[in-house]
Design a protein around this motif. Structure first.
Motif, short mmCIF file in Angstrom:
data_model
loop_
_atom_site.label_atom_id
_atom_site.label_comp_id
_atom_site.label_asym_id
_atom_site.label_seq_id
_atom_site.Cartn_x
_atom_site.Cartn_y
_atom_site.Cartn_z
N THR A 10 -33.17 -19.07 10.00
CA THR A 10 -33.26 -17.75 9.21
C THR A 10 -34.24 -16.52 9.56
OG1 THR A 10 -35.24 -18.76 7.70
CG2 THR A 10 -32.89 -19.38 7.24
N THR A 11 -35.14 -16.85 10.57
CA THR A 11 -36.02 -15.75 11.09
C THR A 11 -35.36 -15.13 12.22
OG1 THR A 11 -38.08 -17.55 10.52
CG2 THR A 11 -38.31 -15.46 12.05
N TRP A 265 -41.04 -8.16 10.36
CA TRP A 265 -40.55 -9.19 9.60
C TRP A 265 -41.30 -9.32 8.36
CZ3 TRP A 265 -42.85 -14.57 9.48
CH2 TRP A 265 -42.02 -15.40 9.06
N HIS A 268 -40.55 -6.86 5.78
CA HIS A 268 -38.97 -7.12 5.50
C HIS A 268 -38.95 -8.45 4.28
CE1 HIS A 268 -34.36 -7.51 5.62
NE2 HIS A 268 -34.61 -8.64 5.66
N LYS A 269 -39.65 -9.80 4.43
CA LYS A 269 -39.53 -10.58 3.80
C LYS A 269 -40.20 -10.23 2.18
CE LYS A 269 -39.43 -14.62 4.40
NZ LYS A 269 -38.48 -15.66 4.03
N LYS A 274 -32.21 -8.96 1.43
CA LYS A 274 -31.54 -9.89 1.97
C LYS A 274 -31.14 -9.59 3.35
CE LYS A 274 -32.09 -12.63 -1.71
NZ LYS A 274 -32.89 -13.61 -1.60
#
Length: 275
Positions: A10-11, A265, A268-269, A274
């Protein structure tokens, strides 16, 4: 095992690359005394020896092993940058939240002081202060922490102002809670996400700042290994088509890019998006 597999799938590839590089640098910095072929200041050969089995990346202007110096430079440059960034955030976040919470005269005075400090370019201020106070590592850390804390102050104050006006903060105040309770329990947990993202970016700025000062001769002083000073010490090799001086520059660029990938990242998280 399932958690690791889910994380890897998922990363994004860029974040995985950044995390891998960061872990590699951390391991090298921790275990440098064990894995380095030579000592940090050991003169192991002649000046400017070419790459060979004995010296994988050659030697510098004094005959010291470049590979070993790069490894020790990881510990020194990254370690000092991380320490400086932590102190920067302690100072900037503390005074930023205090300014937002107290407001009025205190806020105006602190903001004007920060405006004065930010009006002068950071590099010029650092060069001036280091010339006056000296170039020891404690002074270097203190000067950069003070200059960079102004940026953190502005961010911490801005996000704290948005939290201070919320109803749950007003309820805590009406309960008679102290200002410290409000800041630590109500404000700080709600501003951690932007501060964490800023920490990664600020680390890059501090890291590049220290490298630039070392290149100019006012950062980490010889014989301590440092990537910025290594570029300056071996710059003469570029005239002969040798890429050795570019190796510490490449390490600086690689670490900066990797940290930025991780910060992107994380943002974004934190945003909850999504895609």
């Amino acid at each position: 095992m399932k958690t690791v597999t889910k994380f890897l799938t998922t990363t994004p590839a860029t974040a995985l690359f950044g995390i891998s590089v960061l872990i590699l640098f951390l391991l090298v910095g921790i275990f440098t005394p064990v894995i380095a072929p030579y000592g940090e200041t050991e003169i192991a050969g002649d000046q400017y020896e070419v790459w060979s089995e004995t010296f994988l990346l050659g030697t510098d202007n004094l005959g010291r092993d470049i590979l070993s110096r790069l490894m020790y430079g990881t510990r020194n440059t990254v370690g000092i940058a991380l320490l400086t960034t932590c102190i920067t955030f302690l100072i900037g976040t503390f005074f930023g939240m205090i300014s937002a919470a107290l407001g009025r005269l205190v806020d105006q005075v602190m903001c004007r002081i920060i405006d004065v400090l930010m009006a002068i370019p950071s590099l010029i201020s650092a060069l001036l202060l280091l010339t006056i106070l000296g170039t020891s590592i404690p002074v270097l850390v203190g000067v950069i922490s003070l200059l960079e804390a102004t940026r953190v102050f502005r961010l911490a104050r801005s996000v704290s102002m948005n939290v201070i006006v919320q109803d749950y903060v007003e309820v805590a105040r009406l309960r008679g809670e102290s200002i410290w309770y409000v800041l630590v329990k109500e404000v700080l947990p709600n501003i951690l996400a932007p501060l964490a993202a800023e920490f990664g970016l600020r680390f890059c700025y501090v890291f590049l700042f220290i490298s630039a000062l070392s290149f100019l001769g006012l950062g980490i002083q010889p014989p301590t290994a440092d990537w910025g000073s290594m570029v300056r010490e071996n710059a003469a090799l570029i005239s002969f088509g040798d890429i050795t001086p570019l190796l510490p520059a490449f390490a600086i660029a690689l670490l900066t890019i990797s940290v930025n990938y991780i910060v992107d990242w994380f943002l974004h998280k934190a945003s909850g998006l999504k895609n």
